[in-house]
Scaffold this motif. Sequence first.
Motif, PDB file in Angstrom:
ATOM      1  N   VAL A  29       1.011  -0.772   0.327  1.00  0.00           N
ATOM      2  CA  VAL A  29       0.053   0.004   0.542  1.00  0.00           C
ATOM      3  C   VAL A  29       1.135   1.261   0.108  1.00  0.00           C
ATOM      4  N   ARG A  30       1.989   0.987   0.825  1.00  0.00           N
ATOM      5  CA  ARG A  30       2.624   2.479   0.575  1.00  0.00           C
ATOM      6  C   ARG A  30       3.464   2.594  -0.413  1.00  0.00           C
ATOM      7  N   MET A  31       3.652   1.454  -0.735  1.00  0.00           N
ATOM      8  CA  MET A  31       4.140   1.757  -2.652  1.00  0.00           C
ATOM      9  C   MET A  31       3.560   2.645  -3.585  1.00  0.00           C
ATOM     10  N   LEU A  32       2.305   1.733  -3.895  1.00  0.00           N
ATOM     11  CA  LEU A  32       0.951   2.448  -4.369  1.00  0.00           C
ATOM     12  C   LEU A  32       0.031   3.863  -4.038  1.00  0.00           C
ATOM     13  N   VAL A  38      -1.241   9.176  -3.472  1.00  0.00           N
ATOM     14  CA  VAL A  38      -3.112   8.956  -2.147  1.00  0.00           C
ATOM     15  C   VAL A  38      -2.311   8.303  -0.918  1.00  0.00           C
ATOM     16  N   SER A  39      -2.906   9.472   0.622  1.00  0.00           N
ATOM     17  CA  SER A  39      -2.490   9.022   1.090  1.00  0.00           C
ATOM     18  C   SER A  39      -2.484   8.367   1.697  1.00  0.00           C
ATOM     19  N   TYR A  40      -1.355   7.611   2.452  1.00  0.00           N
ATOM     20  CA  TYR A  40      -1.565   6.260   2.659  1.00  0.00           C
ATOM     21  C   TYR A  40      -2.676   5.331   3.728  1.00  0.00           C
ATOM     22  N   GLN A  41      -3.378   6.379   4.818  1.00  0.00           N
ATOM     23  CA  GLN A  41      -3.982   5.690   5.357  1.00  0.00           C
ATOM     24  C   GLN A  41      -5.748   5.216   4.116  1.00  0.00           C
ATOM     25  N   PHE A  42      -5.827   6.880   3.479  1.00  0.00           N
ATOM     26  CA  PHE A  42      -6.403   6.285   3.050  1.00  0.00           C
ATOM     27  C   PHE A  42      -6.544   5.490   1.948  1.00  0.00           C
ATOM     28  N   ALA A  43      -5.822   5.296   0.954  1.00  0.00           N
ATOM     29  CA  ALA A  43      -5.601   3.418   0.349  1.00  0.00           C
ATOM     30  C   ALA A  43      -5.721   3.408   1.002  1.00  0.00           C
ATOM     31  N   CYS A  44      -5.432   2.571   1.938  1.00  0.00           N
ATOM     32  CA  CYS A  44      -5.678   1.371   2.733  1.00  0.00           C
ATOM     33  C   CYS A  44      -6.837   1.368   2.791  1.00  0.00           C
TER      34      CYS A  44
END
Lengths: 135, 135
Positions: A29-32, A38-44
């Motif tokens: 997710v960090r990479m994506l 996109v913010s990391y948390q939101f991507a999660c």
Amino acid sequence: MNILRKNTDYALRMMCNLAGNYRQRAVSVRMLARQEDVSYQFACKILQKLQVADLVESVMGPAGGYRLCREPEKITMLDVIQAMQGNITVNRCTDKYDNCPRQPNCPVSIVLRRLQRNVDEFFVKVTLKDLLNNK
Amino acid sequence: MNILRKNTDYALRMMCNLAGNYRQRAVSVRMLARQEDVSYQFACKILQKLQVADLVESVMGPAGGYRLCREPEKITMLDVIQAMQGNITVNRCTDKYDNCPRQPNCPVSIVLRRLQRNVDEFFVKVTLKDLLNNK
DNA sequence: CATATATAGGACTATTATTATCCTATATGA
DNA sequence: TCATATAGGATAATAATAGTCCTATATATG
């Protein structure tokens, strides 16, 4: 306003990214998040929604991340859109389950149902593979 | 969610009503509101917006109301939609003035711009007269 | 010229949807 | 056992939408 929510926009871009890495590796997710802005948390959150919809699967632990559940040519834009924001309807009255008393002779509804069909058809015809190929 | 707001839905129906009465008489807001199932106060607001957009004109005083500014065949759905909710864009990146750094090669954007053209074309081609004729 | 019947429009409230973040729990490879 | 991941509930922040209230203004008509 936009028909597609920001959520959906992010999701489409991340899905393209995963499609590009299909069969190679899980992408963290960090990479994506970094690559697609996109913010990391939101991507999660977004990826969790895509997982519930059976479009991606997660790999936990180190070197984990997400990958597509199936081939890029078997995932359509409609799949992604519905996972993120549900059905897109042109108007209340173009929803299958609408029970507006003016139906079925309302002039507005008759015309809008035509557009509804166009839109549905468009999203169902474009797959992730098409996106990668700029089709 | 719906592409067209409730506002716009109400506006389209009221505009059809006015189109049916074109050249005959001004229709009072009270009448429009009752016939099209919109609250009186809210209908007032909507008609004021349509007036600002030069689609209808008001007649004050007793026997007053609203009438179309021009022939039903010279008012398109796009006119009404833009007056009520502004431009409809498929995604951020299909807006003319978007400056997303991924442009112009982003695969998502390339495909969505195609849909954007379809939608724009659709709304500009349908006039109030077409609506009345169920075209 | 008073009055009844209209629209004009600013201010505001209520509700819902969207976007986002925080925090703790859980899984797993090395 | 520890570092690196995802899981997911709770909640905050913001914005858009929908709708109401109230007072001002215009005008046809008796």
